[in-house]
Motif scaffolding. Structure first.
Motif, short mmCIF file in Angstrom:
data_model
loop_
_atom_site.label_atom_id
_atom_site.label_comp_id
_atom_site.label_asym_id
_atom_site.label_seq_id
_atom_site.Cartn_x
_atom_site.Cartn_y
_atom_site.Cartn_z
N GLN A 188 8.40 -25.57 -21.70
CA GLN A 188 7.62 -25.94 -23.07
C GLN A 188 7.02 -24.78 -23.77
N ASN A 189 6.98 -25.11 -25.31
CA ASN A 189 6.63 -23.83 -25.99
C ASN A 189 5.72 -24.47 -27.24
N ASP A 190 4.95 -23.83 -27.68
CA ASP A 190 4.22 -24.39 -28.87
C ASP A 190 4.50 -23.58 -30.10
N GLU A 191 5.74 -23.05 -30.09
CA GLU A 191 5.91 -22.01 -31.28
C GLU A 191 5.91 -23.03 -32.38
N GLU A 192 5.57 -22.17 -33.62
CA GLU A 192 5.27 -22.84 -34.57
C GLU A 192 4.21 -23.72 -34.83
N GLY A 193 3.39 -23.97 -33.61
CA GLY A 193 2.15 -24.30 -33.65
C GLY A 193 1.99 -25.97 -33.29
N LYS A 194 3.31 -26.35 -33.40
CA LYS A 194 3.28 -27.96 -33.15
C LYS A 194 4.40 -28.41 -32.38
N GLU A 195 5.66 -27.91 -32.21
CA GLU A 195 6.61 -28.33 -31.12
C GLU A 195 6.07 -28.18 -29.71
N LEU A 196 5.73 -29.17 -29.10
CA LEU A 196 5.37 -29.32 -27.74
C LEU A 196 6.26 -29.23 -26.65
N ILE A 197 7.43 -29.86 -26.75
CA ILE A 197 8.43 -29.83 -25.96
C ILE A 197 9.95 -30.05 -26.63
N SER A 198 10.66 -29.09 -26.24
CA SER A 198 12.00 -28.96 -26.70
C SER A 198 12.98 -28.63 -25.73
N GLU A 199 13.81 -29.61 -25.45
CA GLU A 199 14.76 -29.42 -24.48
C GLU A 199 16.18 -29.83 -24.65
#
Lengths: 247, 527
Positions: free
Chosen positions: A25-36
């Protein structure tokens, strides 16, 4: 010594934490919570995959005596190794290793035994409160690994490594501690010893007892001291306990 | 030489570690037997409800085969009628002989140990008799996540739940379980082969509290407080290799004969025996057994695993089995995947199936209560929820129950590999709707595209922002419905999203979006 110790602690810490994987998980750009991107391809890297990097720390004790049956009390022998393993079959693997090796010999004081007296004490047998000889080495090795449990999942399993190693002396020191007058103590260190061989080599073997623990033994074929030196050769057989850091 | 003596014990250990191993020996047939195993009335009723007939799987392992195996190995472990297999301890030379016996079809080495799917607790096993405000809120929330449970619900009454774990330390003494002690209808320690399970590990105690625990006889910690229980110890507290998997299978078979309708297992097998690609639902014997158990009418609820932040990352066995309801963990504050909960694609079906809170207030084995985390607690929370459902609808089949859990989950029909179909939830009836709890925003999702043959997709989302988080879930799946990408983004309305399809290795597929209950789908062909 202190710098080396700090460097060692630093290397240990870095490798320990790098063994812990990051969260996806990362919260890059403040909004992306999960990206896989789900990946079901077979990984090539892992404890029982084709490639693996293992970090081990080990301490050792010399179990034989110095030349001339001199009982040298072993000090702290420490190694920190990076072992790269290339799996060949379920049972066999080969590998190579890079290692920092600190070896330390605490010399028992004995009226009948001389160590460095010829070089530093006018050839007179001098007893000290404490006398020691230590070296820092960089070591490399190649090893053959034989596994005993082919169905072991993605773990290292139980195995024996048979290795040959060579090491280069980074530095060696001879150190004495004496009591002097008025209750004061004195420590003297002699460096740049020209009586030690820069290169050493030997063989070693280790057995994985548990995933996190190995026991091993190594034998140094080469002499620590040059052939024209009068210092008795130090013990050669080192019994070792390994701790698998990134298990 | 004195140093040598320091190493002798270790050398002994290292030699000892290469001694005999444990194997599953699979048999070709059941020796022509015709007498099925005994099922009690509850088990028979369960089979009738689920339309399960007796078949060869209900015949015991042929005793004469076991006798012959006993002759050729050191000792026998449990046998499985479902797998038609016997666990044996043997050395390699013995196993070579066993492989050549005419009634043996396959031999499989057992190795590895189970993980207890609990993380370090905030107040490990030192419970407080009074809940703090935070714990009280959490205790309410861990059940509220399942939606509105009608006041007249039966809380699992009449439903038998089997719990498989490392032991149920002090369950018989704790006030949290006082109300349900008379409803523990069977116990068995498959490790020590005895009836008492209350003197072993503590993990089962905390797990059971998420189904049946109560704080001060009033505040329930799970939704199955009136269920009946079968407690089986299948694991050692201090891990021992090669032992637990056959215990687990034996315990599930035992539970079936005793009439269990739901089995909760907060245990899982991962890297100690398997590779990630083995988590396909059939490579591990335990997953195969779990599938058979399901086909015999029991719903296996298994924790997804706590490897979300480790190298393993993905699901554990037997949660990977197709027929098992795998439960992932979510953060009860946000409703989103909690970092430690295992995720990612391995099994051919959607896993996890559903989610529940990954943090829970549990009963401490030493008395009192504490906050704990792990998918160990997500699974029993769901098991309790389903037991409640089953007691209200006793004729629901195992398949209907599983379908209910998925179809009423918060994201359904959307899914991803972190949340599954979302948080398992009670179907909302109009009279029970508590509108204050709902995020009543009407979203308009517009997918802008002239045709389906595109390089990228533009999505516009609009609605009235009510100050609460707006979580946009979207995924891209191939034609077999396998996800190639999924994403959750906290968006501010209005929001525009541009998805570049060239990033994904598929020529045809489907984009699905879910936000606040609004669901959209778009089939595309990648130019």
């Amino acid at each position: 010594m202190n710098k080396l110790f700090l460097a060692l602690v630093f290397a240990f810490t870095i490798s320990f934490f790098s063994s812990l994987s990051a969260v996806a998980q990362n919260d890059e750009e403040g909004k992306e919570l999960i990206s896989e991107k789900p990946d079901s391809s077979i990984a090539k890297f892992g404890a029982n995959r084709r490639h693996y990097l293992q970090y081990v720390a080990l301490i050792g004790l010399y179990v034989d005596q110095a030349e001339g049956n001199i009982d040298v009390r072993t000090g702290f022998d420490f190694q920190y190794k990076f072992l790269y393993k290339r799996k060949l079959t379920k049972v066999l693997a080969i590998g190579t290793g890079l290692c920092y090796h600190y070896q330390n010999f605490v010399l028992n004081q004995n009226d009948n035994v001389t160590y460095f007296e010829q070089y530093f004490w006018n050839n007179q047998n001098v007893n000290h409160r404490k006398e020691r000889f230590y070296q820092h080495n960089i070591q490399s090795e190649i090893f053959l690994r034989i596994n005993f449990d082919p169905k072991r999942g993605n773990t290292l399993g139980k195995y024996i490594d048979i290795a040959g190693y060579g090491e280069y002396r980074l530095g060696s020191r001879y150190q004495v501690y004496d009591n002097i007058a008025n209750g004061l103590r004195e420590k003297r260190t002699f460096s740049k010893l020209n009586i030690t061989n820069p290169f050493n080599y030997g063989i070693s073997a280790r057995v994985a007892v548990f995933d996190f623990l190995l026991v091993g033994v190594s034998y140094r074929y080469s002499d620590l001291f040059k052939s024209n030196s009068t210092v008795p050769e130090m013990p050669r057989t080192l019994a070792q306990i390994y701790l698998n850091i990134n298990n | 030489m004195y140093q040598l003596f320091l190493f002798l014990p270790l050398l002994f250990l290292s030699l000892n570690s290469f001694a005999q191993s444990k194997y599953w020996v699979f048999l070709k047939d059941k020796g022509g037997q015709k007498d099925y195993i005994y099922l009690n009335k509850d088990a028979q009723r369960n089979r009738i409800i689920n339309g399960v007939n007796y078949d060869a799987l209900d015949l015991p392992v042929f005793e004469k085969y076991k006798d012959k195996l006993q002759f050729h190995c050191d000792s026998l472990g449990y046998s499985s009628r479902w797998l038609n297999a016997v666990a044996v301890w043997a050395i390699p030379t013995q196993i070579e002989i066993i492989k050549n016996l005419p009634f043996v079809s396959q031999v499989q080495l057992m190795h590895g140990s189970a993980q207890i799917l609990e993380l370090e607790s905030d107040l490990k096993y030192k419970g407080d008799s009074v809940l703090s405000d935070i714990e009280y809120d959490l205790a309410l929330r861990q059940l509220k996540l399942f939606g509105h449970i009608p006041d007249n619900s039966l809380h699992g009454e009449g439903v038998i739940i089997a719990i498989l774990d490392v032991g149920f330390n002090n369950v018989n003494k704790l006030s949290a379980f006082k109300h349900c002690m008379s409803r523990i209808v069977g116990t068995y320690d498959f490790v020590k082969k005895k009836a008492d399970v209350y003197d072993a590990g503590t993990h089962g105690t905390t797990v059971m509290s998420c189904i049946a625990g109560q704080v001060n006889d009033s505040l329930p910690l799970g939704l199955g407080t009136k269920a009946k229980f079968l407690l089986a110890r299948t694991e050692r507290t201090i891990t021992e290799l090669s032992e637990e998997e056959d215990n687990w299978i034996a315990a599930v078979e035992w539970a079936e004969t005793k009439g269990a309708r739901i089995v909760n297992s907060s245990l899982g097998y991962t890297s100690s025996r398997y590779f990630q690609e083995d988590m396909d639902g059939y490579s591990s014997p335990i997953s195969r057994a779990a599938n058979v158990a399901s086909k015999k009418g029991m719903l296996i609820v298994n924790a997804m695993g706590n490897d979300g932040t480790t190298n393993w990352k993905t699901i554990c066995a037997p949660a990977d089995a197709t027929e098992v309801l795998a439960v992932g963990g979510i953060d009860p504050e946000t409703g989103l995947h909690i970092d430690f909960s295992s995720y990612g694609k391995q099994s051919d079906v959607v896993k996890p199936n559903v989610c529940a809170s990954g943090v829970a207030v549990v009963a401490s084995p030493s008395g009192g209560y504490f906050k704990a985390q792990g998918t160990s607690y997500s699974a029993p929370l769901v098991a309790g929820f389903l037991a409640n459902l089953l007691s209200d609808n006793p004729n629901m089949t195992r398949l209907q129950l599983m379908e209910y859990a998925q179809k009423n989950a918060t994201l359904y029909p959307y899914f991803d590999y972190a949340h599954g179909y979302g948080i398992a939830k009670q179907k909302l009836s109009l009279d029970a709707a508590d509108t204050s709890q709902l995020n009543l925003v009407e979203y308009t999702v517009t997918i802008l595209s002239d045709s389906n043959d595109v390089d990228y997709i533009n999505v516009n989302i609009s609605g009235i922002d009510n100050g609460k988080p707006n979580y946009l879930y979207y995924h891209i799946a191939d034609l077999d419905d396998k996800l190639v990408y999924y994403n959750v983004t906290d968006i501010e309305l209005p929001y525009s999203l541009k998805i570049d399809l060239l990033k994904y290795p598929i020529s045809e597929g489907v984009l699905r979006l879910s936000i606040g209950g609004s669901y959209n789908t778009f089939n595309f062909t990648n130019k």
